[in-house]
Design an enzyme around this catalytic site. Structure first.
Site: not given
Lengths: 312, 432
Positions: B62, B64, B96, B307
């Site tokens: 996870h 980004h 995203n 994250d």
């Protein structure tokens, strides 16, 4: 005194007494023909207001001016983000201009904390979002002490939209610090989660609380809370939690009625209740100037004795 | 002539083979050549690893990486470098981005950027719904055929139970994983932090733990209904852990992850309005944090995932309620886990590597990662010093510096990261 006043918790019980005592000596200044002392001559106080609040801004402005400080008003509506200049850049600008104290009002909780990262001067929180409004609490404490002469053992209720009230937070912590008992009263939806861990009582029944009070403090309830479904209608809110004539009759003799303003007459307080002699709402405003003078003086000035004696 | 590298004297911790002991490992080209016997080679580069732990490279489920779209925050290259510095050899890049990774073209773009960087394997995660809109299913099949194993609308919870039900059902055809960000948006609207005593005192709007638990319960029910493969992202609440525990006990095929920051911090850390502690899901109570730690220890939570969420400096310097949620994490994850879970004796080193490498590799379908460290296997490895004490400070390899761990002392430092036989990090420094 701490360098900054971000929360009422930055002020010890001893310092509260000091602030109030000093305010008392300053209040006399407001009664003179020439309402000014030279205590902060040459110091610069900036009122940085991101939210409209004419009353608080004027109160701070008068306080600083009566201490002979130079005052700059920097007002802007909306957040710094929407305005285009960041809080940081504004802070750095004010820093570059040599602000000794920055009084900040902002719609975002915690903004005064953020501001302290970039300025060397003292930061005074004049209301941040739904967090705190410590100078309001201090002027309320001043008013209570003046009228009732003590804090220890006093029973106070803070009634209304506690969840969104910065006044309620600061005043609760301040009263508890000084030894008073505090009961938060309102619909369960407007009482902050776990608030009882602050050391306050919580009640949803105003009529059960009123007969035992020394201070009945009413909070402004905004009509938009109805749209947000915190209560079904303004009418029902007023009936269940408003301070009506009938409810005033349940208060013990000598119980103060207080409100931080601006009032919604007919919502949280009946119009004629606000004008009763035991309602000290205007005195709160008057005392606000002396308390803010005291804070600016103690935070920016030096020892109380010599400089206060200089006045006139 | 093929290059040889010898990791000498390290404690090899490799849960996939069950190995935990001091043994030499020889790398030849891009693969493990020998473990234990026959590791001497003339001319081999010898890395003195006494006192270090050698493990399969970490795998992050996870992260980004922000590319395409927000290259000011991170790129696939800078994110890959941050991963390498943190001991990762494989990273799942969330969907995203802008444009959203909801089609095979964006997936291929991310992959080719990663290949060009060549610092770790990047596994693009595909969006479940088009544009992360929560309504129309993205072309999951086409992306699955392009090699995507995990699908997620992370950052948003799929609002409609019907849409999620269909996604879980549809995903069965390709045996891919649906990874959910569990949050009932109607309960968390406007929230800046966990709802409780601290949000009340700070005057910040809160999201109760139930905002997550309600969604976890719904998602588990739908996984049961569909037989689909569900993975729960970044759990934050004790109640969520309990729901997963019950679901697993009843035989449901579900996995769950937790972040290092949820294992390290709690809502008490927000008292100074430091926006680096503003994350979503929010840091919850000390009791929640302890339940998450226990769940990693007993396996209820399968994996630790970062994250990693880079944000621009000016965004994180804004007022608390204007600041976007997220902390970077790739460069501190291992040390955070070693400091907060291994050091106090809550989990073993072997469990650490399992939760940060072997298990996430399995979930991600990253067959070349996660061990075992055996001859013939790709040489994706990390060597770290479990005792090294260091201060987390900028600059980071990441393009951003919004770390919740800034200014904290952590124990455990990555020394070498080997990706496909190449030392991309040596002596704690990125080589490229």
């Amino acid at each position: 005194m701490n360098k900054h006043l971000l929360s009422i918790n930055d002020v010890s019980a001893e310092d509260v007494v000091r602030v109030l005592d000093t305010a008392e000596s300053f209040r006399e200044v407001g009664t003179r023909v020439i309402k000014k002392v030279p205590a902060l001559r040459g110091r610069t106080v900036v009122n940085l207001f991101y939210e409209n609040s004419t009353r608080t801004r004027i109160s701070f402005e008068l306080a600083a001016k009566r201490l002979s400080a130079d005052v700059i008003n920097f007002s802007t509506s909306g957040s710094s983000v929407s305005k285009g200049e960041s809080l940081k850049d504004t802070a750095l600008t004010l820093q570059a201009m040599g602000a000794d104290a920055i009084v900040i009002r902002h719609s975002s909780s915690g903004s005064p904390y953020t501001l302290t990262k970039w300025v060397k001067g003292s930061v005074l929180n004049a209301g941040d979002g739904t967090h705190e409004h410590p100078t309001q609490a201090l002027l309320d404490l001043y008013t209570i002490r003046e009228k009732l002469g003590r804090f220890e053992g006093l029973r106070a209720a803070i009634v209304g939209d506690v969840l969104h009230s910065r006044v309620a937070r600061s005043l609760s912590f301040g009263l508890l610090k000084m030894g008073a008992e505090v009961t938060l009263v309102g619909p369960p939806t407007l009482i902050p989660p776990d608030a009882s861990a602050w050391g306050v009582q919580v009640s949803y029944d105003i009529d059960g609380v009123l007969p035992k009070l020394d201070v009945c403090y009413m909070l402004r309830v905004q009509r938009e809370r109805q749209r947000q479904q915190y209560f079904p209608s303004v009418r029902e809110y007023s009936r269940l939690f408003g301070l009506t004539r009938d409810r005033v009759a349940m208060l013990p003799e000598g119980c103060l009625i207080m409100h931080p303003g601006p009032m919604n007459r007919g919502v949280e307080i009946d119009s004629d209740v606000a004008d009763l002699p035991q309602a000290v709402i205007e005195e709160q405003v008057t005392n606000g100037i002396a308390v803010r003078m005291s804070l600016l003086y103690l935070m920016l000035g030096g020892a109380v004795t010599e400089e206060v004696s200089e006045r006139d | 002539m093929t290059e040889h590298t010898l990791f000498r004297g390290a404690r090899v911790v490799d849960p996939a083979s069950g190995r935990d002991g001091t043994i030499d490992v020889l790398i030849e080209g891009g693969t493990v050549a020998a473990v234990g016997g026959g590791t001497e080679r003339r001319g081999a580069t010898v890395l003195d690893c006494r006192g270090l732990v050698l493990a399969p490279g970490l795998v992050d489920l996870h992260a980004h990486l922000r590319q395409p779209g927000r290259e000011d925050k991170e790129t696939v290259e800078t994110g890959s470098r941050a991963a390498a510095v943190g001991g990762y050899t494989a990273v799942a890049a969330m969907a995203n981005t802008d444009p959203v990774a909801d089609n095979a073209a964006v997936i291929e773009e991310v992959r080719s950027l990663a290949a060009r960087a060549g610092l770790c394997d990047v596994f693009p995660v595909g969006a479940i719904t088009k544009g992360l809109g929560g309504e129309e299913m993205a072309e999951v099949g086409e992306m699955a055929q392009a090699g995507v194993r995990v699908f997620s609308d992370d950052g948003r919870c799929i609002p409609s139970a019907r849409v999620l039900r269909n996604a879980l059902r549809y995903a069965r055809a390709f045996d891919v994983v649906i990874a959910e960000h569990c949050e009932d948006a109607s309960l968390s609207e406007g929230a800046q932090m966990h709802e409780g005593l601290h949000s009340s005192t700070l005057g910040l709007a809160g999201a109760p733990a139930e905002a997550e638990e309600v969604a976890v319960f719904r998602d588990l029910a739908l996984a049961r209904l569909t037989g689909g493969r569900l993975h729960l992202c970044h759990l934050s609440a004790a109640g969520s852990v309990e729901l997963v525990r019950l679901a697993k006990a009843s035989g449901l095929r579900v996995t769950a992850e937790v972040t290092p920051h949820h294992l390290a911090f709690s809502d008490e850390d927000l008292v100074t309005y430091d926006t680096n502690f503003k994350v979503n899901p929010p840091l919850r109570t000390v009791e929640d944090r302890d339940a998450l730690r226990a769940a990693v220890a007993d396996g209820t939570i399968d994996a630790i995932a970062t994250d990693h969420a880079p944000h621009a400096v000016e965004e994180k310097e804004a007022e608390f309620d204007q600041s976007p949620p997220g902390t970077i994490g790739l460069e501190t994850a291992l040390a955070a886990v070693l400091t907060n879970l291994v050091e106090p004796g809550l989990i073993s080193l072997s469990r650490t590597i399992e939760a940060m490498s072997a298990t996430p590799a399995t979930i991600l379908g990253a067959a070349e990662h996660g061990g075992p460290i055996e001859p013939g296997r790709p040489a994706n490895l990390v060597a770290f010093d479990p005792a090294a004490d260091w201060l987390v400070q900028a600059p980071f390899a990441s393009r951003s510096r919004n770390s919740a761990f800034l200014g904290k002392r952590l124990r455990g430092k990555v020394i070498h990261t080997m990706y496909r036989g190449q030392l991309v990090v040596a002596d704690g420094k990125a080589q490229r």
